[in-house]
Design an enzyme around this catalytic site. Structure first.
Site, PDB file in Angstrom:
ATOM      1  CD  GLU A   1      -2.855  -1.230   2.353  1.00  0.00           C
ATOM      2  OE1 GLU A   1      -4.008  -1.631   2.226  1.00  0.00           O
ATOM      3  OE2 GLU A   1      -2.347  -0.908   3.465  1.00  0.00           O
TER       4      GLU A   1
ATOM      5  CD  GLU B   1      -2.885  -6.640   4.233  1.00  0.00           C
ATOM      6  OE1 GLU B   1      -2.339  -5.539   4.252  1.00  0.00           O
ATOM      7  OE2 GLU B   1      -2.770  -7.440   3.256  1.00  0.00           O
TER       8      GLU B   1
END
Length: 260
Positions: A111, A131
């Protein structure tokens, strides 16, 4: 204790190196420090381009520091100005940022890289959004990645957490270029110098237009540009640099950009 960031000014270029052995994971303190660094970069007229990379050759960044979280860092804590990693939510960052991905780039680290404008990678780099395997959501990637690469590839990464090597990352357009490990920073610096030699006011206009027009209809965006309703466009059209560009073209010489 070593500082979690190494910050180096090279003329108009700022190099920011994550330095948190063993993996360059980001805790709240590091995120806040990164926000301050990139805020100062944004506000310093002498700096035109930034490079973000990681120390060593194994990890760029795996994202959130789970060990720090186990010791009390809240996942929804104060990340500082600019949000996680200092880049994702930093307002009005109208200067180019290059991510030099020197190894494993996953979770919040991916990210962070996606928050840059250009992503260069070492040929051994790898990418994932794991995740899902720890029962949480890659929030920023869920917003950004389906807009950057084919939807089905983004969803596969988000839903399975599978890893991509650098060749596949290149194929899907996550990465601009890949280089042998030993050449990565030299290439990143050359790219940064190329950008630093360009017109900073034009870069600012490009970044604001791209950012603000993302969710606008084409004609609405064009109307805002022609009516000078973007602040950076308004500054550009009245600038010395705008006139300098035209003069340099007419005089068949290289322009001298002053950023004003």
């Amino acid at each position: 204790m070593d500082t979690p960031l190494h910050v180096d000014r090279r003329g108009h270029v700022l190099e920011v190196t994550l330095n948190r052995p063993k993996a360059n994971a980001i805790d709240l303190m590091t995120s806040r420090a990164m926000g301050e660094v990139f805020r100062d970069f944004r506000d310093d007229p002498e700096l035109r381009v930034a490079i973000i990379t990681g120390a060593g050759e194994k990890f760029f960044c795996p994202g959130w520091d789970l060990k720090a979280a186990a010791d009390g860092d809240a996942v929804d804590g104060d990340y500082g100005v600019g949000g996680f990693g200092g880049l994702q939510e930093l307002r009005d960052l109208n200067k180019p940022v290059i991510a030099a991905v020197n190894g494993i780039c996953c979770g919040g680290g991916l990210e962070l890289a996606l928050s840059a404008d250009i992503i260069l990678a070492a040929d051994h780099a790898s990418f994932a959004l794991p995740e899902i395997r720890s029962g949480t959501v890659a929030d920023a990637a869920s917003v950004k990645l389906p807009k950057r690469i084919p939807y089905h590839i983004a969803m596969e990464m988000l839903l399975t957490g599978r890893w991509l090597d650098v060749e596949e990352a290149l194929r899907w357009g996550i990465v601009n270029h890949a280089y042998p490990t030993g050449d990565l920073m030299e290439k990143a610096r050359s790219f940064a110098e190329l950008l630093a030699s360009g017109p900073p006011l034009v870069y600012a206009a490009i970044k604001e237009i791209v950012r603000e027009a993302e969710d606008m209809k084409f004609q609405d965006a064009m109307n805002r540009i022609t009516k000078r309703q973007f602040a950076t466009v308004d500054v550009l059209y009245d600038s010395e640099d705008q006139l300098e560009g035209a003069k340099a073209f007419a005089e068949k010489r290289d322009p001298v950009w002053k950023g004003r």
